[in-house]
Design an enzyme around this catalytic site. Structure first.
Site, PDB file in Angstrom:
ATOM      1  N   LYS A 217      45.451  34.345  35.712  1.00  0.00           N
ATOM      2  CA  LYS A 217      46.158  34.420  34.436  1.00  0.00           C
ATOM      3  C   LYS A 217      47.486  35.162  34.618  1.00  0.00           C
ATOM      4  O   LYS A 217      48.525  34.710  34.193  1.00  0.00           O
ATOM      5  CB  LYS A 217      45.264  35.126  33.414  1.00  0.00           C
ATOM      6  CG  LYS A 217      45.855  35.232  32.045  1.00  0.00           C
ATOM      7  CD  LYS A 217      44.841  35.814  31.065  1.00  0.00           C
ATOM      8  CE  LYS A 217      45.528  36.176  29.757  1.00  0.00           C
ATOM      9  NZ  LYS A 217      44.599  36.707  28.772  1.00  0.00           N
ATOM     10  N   GLU A 223      43.680  40.821  44.750  1.00  0.00           N
ATOM     11  CA  GLU A 223      42.735  40.040  45.554  1.00  0.00           C
ATOM     12  C   GLU A 223      43.207  38.592  45.677  1.00  0.00           C
ATOM     13  O   GLU A 223      43.208  37.997  46.763  1.00  0.00           O
ATOM     14  CB  GLU A 223      41.343  40.055  44.894  1.00  0.00           C
ATOM     15  CG  GLU A 223      40.667  41.408  44.841  1.00  0.00           C
ATOM     16  CD  GLU A 223      40.966  42.181  43.563  1.00  0.00           C
ATOM     17  OE1 GLU A 223      42.054  41.983  42.975  1.00  0.00           O
ATOM     18  OE2 GLU A 223      40.116  42.988  43.151  1.00  0.00           O
ATOM     19  N   GLY A 277      40.555  36.152  29.960  1.00  0.00           N
ATOM     20  CA  GLY A 277      40.080  35.762  31.293  1.00  0.00           C
ATOM     21  C   GLY A 277      38.659  35.240  31.276  1.00  0.00           C
ATOM     22  O   GLY A 277      38.337  34.237  31.894  1.00  0.00           O
ATOM     23  N   ARG A 278      37.788  35.903  30.510  1.00  0.00           N
ATOM     24  CA  ARG A 278      36.374  35.499  30.531  1.00  0.00           C
ATOM     25  C   ARG A 278      36.095  34.268  29.681  1.00  0.00           C
ATOM     26  O   ARG A 278      34.956  33.812  29.598  1.00  0.00           O
ATOM     27  CB  ARG A 278      35.491  36.668  30.124  1.00  0.00           C
ATOM     28  CG  ARG A 278      36.010  37.498  28.973  1.00  0.00           C
ATOM     29  CD  ARG A 278      35.470  38.924  29.064  1.00  0.00           C
ATOM     30  NE  ARG A 278      35.915  39.783  27.969  1.00  0.00           N
ATOM     31  CZ  ARG A 278      36.996  40.546  28.024  1.00  0.00           C
ATOM     32  NH1 ARG A 278      37.779  40.516  29.081  1.00  0.00           N
ATOM     33  NH2 ARG A 278      37.317  41.332  27.013  1.00  0.00           N
ATOM     34  N   GLU A 363      32.354  43.058  30.093  1.00  0.00           N
ATOM     35  CA  GLU A 363      33.790  43.312  29.959  1.00  0.00           C
ATOM     36  C   GLU A 363      34.175  43.270  28.475  1.00  0.00           C
ATOM     37  O   GLU A 363      35.053  44.006  28.034  1.00  0.00           O
ATOM     38  CB  GLU A 363      34.600  42.281  30.760  1.00  0.00           C
ATOM     39  CG  GLU A 363      35.991  42.758  31.132  1.00  0.00           C
ATOM     40  CD  GLU A 363      36.635  41.959  32.252  1.00  0.00           C
ATOM     41  OE1 GLU A 363      36.580  42.394  33.412  1.00  0.00           O
ATOM     42  OE2 GLU A 363      37.202  40.893  31.978  1.00  0.00           O
ATOM     43  N   HIS A 394       9.585  37.593  41.634  1.00  0.00           N
ATOM     44  CA  HIS A 394       9.137  38.206  42.886  1.00  0.00           C
ATOM     45  C   HIS A 394      10.094  39.296  43.338  1.00  0.00           C
ATOM     46  O   HIS A 394      10.052  39.713  44.485  1.00  0.00           O
ATOM     47  CB  HIS A 394       8.980  37.121  43.958  1.00  0.00           C
ATOM     48  CG  HIS A 394       7.988  36.072  43.550  1.00  0.00           C
ATOM     49  ND1 HIS A 394       6.634  36.221  43.745  1.00  0.00           N
ATOM     50  CD2 HIS A 394       8.144  34.889  42.902  1.00  0.00           C
ATOM     51  CE1 HIS A 394       6.003  35.154  43.260  1.00  0.00           C
ATOM     52  NE2 HIS A 394       6.902  34.341  42.734  1.00  0.00           N
ATOM     53  N   LYS A 522      42.313  49.658  39.438  1.00  0.00           N
ATOM     54  CA  LYS A 522      43.388  48.899  40.086  1.00  0.00           C
ATOM     55  C   LYS A 522      44.539  49.830  40.448  1.00  0.00           C
ATOM     56  O   LYS A 522      45.090  49.761  41.547  1.00  0.00           O
ATOM     57  CB  LYS A 522      43.920  47.818  39.132  1.00  0.00           C
ATOM     58  CG  LYS A 522      43.024  46.618  38.934  1.00  0.00           C
ATOM     59  CD  LYS A 522      43.765  45.575  38.097  1.00  0.00           C
ATOM     60  CE  LYS A 522      42.859  44.501  37.562  1.00  0.00           C
ATOM     61  NZ  LYS A 522      43.487  43.612  36.602  1.00  0.00           N
TER      62      LYS A 522
HETATM   63  O1  F6P Z   1      38.671  42.207  35.839  1.00  0.00           O
HETATM   64  C1  F6P Z   1      39.770  42.316  35.015  1.00  0.00           C
HETATM   65  C2  F6P Z   1      40.465  41.017  34.855  1.00  0.00           C
HETATM   66  O2  F6P Z   1      41.641  41.226  34.162  1.00  0.00           O
HETATM   67  C3  F6P Z   1      39.604  39.967  34.167  1.00  0.00           C
HETATM   68  O3  F6P Z   1      39.625  40.070  32.811  1.00  0.00           O
HETATM   69  C4  F6P Z   1      40.175  38.714  34.702  1.00  0.00           C
HETATM   70  O4  F6P Z   1      39.282  37.692  34.496  1.00  0.00           O
HETATM   71  C5  F6P Z   1      40.392  39.065  36.134  1.00  0.00           C
HETATM   72  O5  F6P Z   1      40.791  40.425  36.112  1.00  0.00           O
HETATM   73  C6  F6P Z   1      41.380  38.248  36.892  1.00  0.00           C
HETATM   74  O6  F6P Z   1      42.679  38.330  36.368  1.00  0.00           O
HETATM   75  P1  F6P Z   1      43.751  37.227  36.653  1.00  0.00           P
HETATM   76  O7  F6P Z   1      43.245  35.941  36.137  1.00  0.00           O
HETATM   77  O8  F6P Z   1      44.999  37.673  35.949  1.00  0.00           O
HETATM   78  O9  F6P Z   1      43.971  37.156  38.141  1.00  0.00           O
END
Ligand code: F6P
Length: 558
Positions: A217, A223, A277-278, A363, A394, A522
Site C-alpha cells: 500500500k 521487508e 491493509g487488512r 490489528e 492433536h 518499525k
Molecule cells: O503491519 C502494519 C501494516 O501497516 C499493515 O497494516 C499492512 O497490511 C502491512 O503493514 C503492510 O503495509 P504495506 O502494504 O504498506 O507494505
C-alpha cells in the site's frame, strides 16, 4: 455520525453485567450451556441464523433470549447501525488517519453508489474501482493467453507476490483456499525479510518465466522493498537489466514510489487510502489470486463478499450474522471474561484463514483507547489463534477442553469436499462436530466413574484418576457451516468476519482502522539497523538491547 448515547450505553453494559454475574432464574450459572440445551430442545433453531450460503450456529454458547436482547440493546446504544451507515457513505470514520473506510466499494457492482471525499461533488469510488478491476481482468487474461510475456519471450508460469501483513495474508490465504490442480498459474508468497524465505523459494522458480508483483500500500515497507530489490537483481541476471521491467508489476497507492522503483505506469494497479491493509485482498492487492485462480474466480470472490455486504447493510440486527457473531464474542469476552478466540477451520485449504483473522482481528481491535482518546472502558480485542482441524485436536485442544480458562472456539465446517474421498471427509466432519459437542457437554465425574467401574478399575484407582479425567464442559463455540468451499462462499465468509470486527469496534467505541502500535517497532528497527554494522550507539538503548547487540556482533566475529 456518533449517535451513541453514553447513558444508554452504560445502562446496556450494566444490564449485561447483571446477567453475567447473577445465576439464571433456574439457578444455573450464567456461563453454563448444558442446562440451556436440557431446557429447550429447539435451541439450535432458536440460536442459529442464515445469510446467503452461510449458517451460523451460536446455540453452543451461553446466550439466552434475555442475554441476546440485552446484547442487541448494547448494539443499539452504541449505534452500530449508524456507524455502519457512516462507513457505507464514505465518511472519514478512521478518525486518526482522517480516512474513509470503503472496502465494501471494492466489491460493489458497477451501478452501486459509493462516494467518498469531503467536498461536493464527492468522488465516485465505484467508477474508479471498476476502472482498476477492468485493467486487472485484461492483464490477467493477457498473462494467461500469453499476450504478455517475459523478457526472453517466454510465457509466465509462476507469479511471486512480494508483500507483508495485509499485502500478503489475505491473497495468500485465498489463493491457498481456491487453487486447484487446474489453476492457470502457480502463485508464491514472499513476505518475510528473512533471506531464508527467498532462498527456499528460489529453486522452485525460473526467472525467465516468473512474474513479480510488488504488493505494498505504502511502497515503503522495509521487508517488501528489500525482497523486491533481491528479485529485481535475480530477474535482471536472467533476462537482462533492460528487460526486467516486463517482469514487475506494482500494486500500491503510492504511484510516485512505484515510478521511482522503475515500474512503468501501465504495470501499476492502484487503490486508494480508504482501503485498509487488512481489507486489501479485494483491491489490486488481490491480483496474485486472480492470476492463480483465473479472473472468473476472482470476480465470484468479490460477488460473494458483496452478498455478505448487502446482508450486513440491510438485515435486522437480530438476524444479522456479523452483528450476532460480534455480540456473541462480546458476551464471551467482556461479560464472561474469556480472553481468547480460537478459530478452527475443518478444511486444509483454509489453513491460513486463522492467520488472516489474526491480523484482521488483532490489528483492528488491539486498541486501548476509544475514538476520543479516553481509556477504553472495556476489554477490547481477544487474542486470536487457530489451526485447521483435525490437526489442532492433536496439539492445543487439550488446553481448550481442560485448561483453567475457557477458550471460545469458532468452528468452520464445509459440508461437501472437492475430492473423491468421502470416508476421509466424513471423519473430518465427525471430528469437528464432536469437538464442539465435547466442549459443550464435557464429561462429568459420575459419567467417568461409571465408565471406569465398567472397565473393572479398583475404587482407589477410580478415585485417583477421576479429577484428571473430568472435562468441565460449558465451553462455548460457534459453528459456521458452508455448503462448499468456492470463491463465492469464501467471499461471504471473509466479509462476515470483516463486518463482525466492525461491529465489535463500534460497540467498544474504538478506531478499528488504524495501527499506530506497529509503527514503534518499525522506527526502532530503523535505528538499530546501522548498529548491526557499527556497534551499539553508547547510551541509545537499555542494557538488554545493548548487551544482545554486542553478543550478536561477537557471535558474528565482529
Ligand atoms: O503491519 C502494519 C501494516 O501497516 C499493515 O497494516 C499492512 O497490511 C502491512 O503493514 C503492510 O503495509 P504495506 O502494504 O504498506 O507494505
Amino acid at each position: 455520525m456518533d449517535e451513541s448515547q453514553p447513558d444508554a450505553l452504560a445502562e446496556a453494559w450494566a444490564a449485561l453485567d447483571v446477567l453475567a454475574q447473577a445465576p439464571r432464574p433456574d439457578g444455573s450459572a450464567p456461563g453454563s450451556i448444558r442446562p440451556l440445551f436440557a431446557a429447550a430442545p429447539d435451541r439450535f433453531t432458536r440460536f442459529s441464523a442464515r445469510a446467503g450460503d452461510i449458517l451460523l450456529d451460536y446455540s453452543k454458547t451461553a446466550i439466552t433470549e434475555g442475554v441476546l436482547a440485552a446484547l442487541l440493546d448494547l448494539a443499539r446504544a452504541a449505534d452500530v447501525e449508524g456507524r455502519r451507515d457512516a462507513m457505507a457513505t464514505g465518511l472519514p470514520i478512521n478518525v486518526t488517519e482522517r480516512r474513509a473506510v470503503l472496502h465494501m466499494a471494492l466489491r460493489a457492482p458497477r451501478d452501486a453508489v459509493f462516494k467518498t471525499g469531503p467536498g461536493e461533488p464527492r468522488e465516485d469510488a465505484t467508477a474508479e474501482v471498476h476502472a482498476v478491476l477492468d485493467r486487472m481482468r485484461d492483464f490477467t487474461r493477457a498473462v494467461h493467453d500469453g499476450t504478455l510475456r517475459g523478457g526472453t519471450g517466454l510465457t509466465f508460469t509462476d507469479v511471486v507476490n512480494i508483500g507483508i501483513g495485509g499485502s500478503d495474508l489475505g491473497p495468500a490465504m485465498v489463493t491457498r483456499a481456491l487453487r486447484t490442480a487446474h489453476s492457470p498459474m502457480r502463485a508464491h508468497y514472499l513476505s518475510n525479510v528473512d533471506g531464508h524465505a527467498w532462498e527456499a523459494l528460489r529453486p522452485h522458480l525460473d526467472a525467465a518465466r516468473t512474474l513479480v508483483l510488488v504488493a505494498s500500500k505504502t511502497f515503503t515497507t522495509q521487508e517488501t522493498m528489500t525482497n523486491a530489490a533481491l528479485l529485481r537483481d535475480w530477474v535482471a541476471g536472467a533476462v537482462g537489466a533492460d528487460k526486467v521491467g516486463r517482469h514487475f508489476v506494482a500494486l500500491s497507492t503510492n504511484l510516485q514510489a512505484t515510478a521511482a522503483f522503475g515500474i512503468p505506469d501501465g504495470q501499476v494497479f492502484g487503490f486508494r487510502d480508504w482501503v485498509g491493509g487488512r481489507y486489501s485482498l479485494w483491491s489490486s492487492i488481490g491480483l496474485s489470486t486472480a492470476l492463480a485462480i483465473g479472473w472468473d474466480g476472482f470476480a465470484q470472490l468479490l460477488a460473494g463478499a458483496r452478498r455478505m455486504d448487502e446482508h450486513f447493510l440491510t438485515a435486522p440486527p437480530d438476524q444479522n450474522l456479523p452483528v450476532l457473531l460480534g455480540l456473541v464474542g462480546i458476551w464471551n469476552h467482556n461479560l464472561l471474561g474469556y480472553p481468547t478466540l480460537c478459530v478452527l477451520p475443518y478444511d486444509e485449504r483454509l489453513a491460513r484463514f486463522p492467520a488472516h483473522l489474526q491480523q484482521l482481528e488483532m490489528e483492528s481491535l488491539g486498541k486501548r483507547v476509544t475514538l476520543t482518546g479516553a481509556p477504553a472502558a472495556h476489554e477490547t480485542g481477544p487474542v486470536v489463534f487457530g489451526e485447521p482441524g483435525t490437526n489442532a485436536q492433536h496439539s492445543f485442544m487439550q488446553l481448550v477442553h481442560q485448561g483453567t480458562t475457557p477458550v471460545p472456539v469458532d468452528f468452520v465446517l464445509i459440508a461437501n469436499p472437492d475430492h473423491g474421498h468421502p470416508d476421509s471427509h466424513r471423519k473430518l466432519l465427525a471430528n469437528g462436530l464432536a469437538q464442539a459437542e465435547a466442549l459443550m457437554r464435557g464429561r462429568t465425574a459420575d459419567e467417568i466413574e461409571a465408565e471406569m467401574r465398567a472397565e473393572g478399575l479398583a475404587q482407589t484407582e477410580v478415585a485417583r484418576l477421576l479429577p484428571h479425567r473430568v472435562c468441565p464442559g460449558d465451553r462455548p463455540s460457534n459453528t459456521i457451516l458452508l455448503p462448499h468451499l468456492d470463491p463465492g462462499t469464501l467471499g461471504q465468509l471473509i466479509a462476515l468476519y470483516e463486518h463482525k470486527v466492525f461491529v465489535q469496534g463500534a460497540v467498544w467505541g474504538i478506531n478499528a482502522f488504524d495501527q499506530w502500535g506497529v509503527e514503534l517497532g518499525k522506527q526502532l528497527a530503523g535505528a538499530i539497523l546501522p548498529e548491526l554494522v557499527h556497534g551499539p550507539t553508547p547510551g541509545a538503548h537499555d542494557s538488554s538491547t545493548t548487551g544482545l547487540l554486542e553478543e550478536i556482533l561477537r557471535l558474528q566475529g565482529n
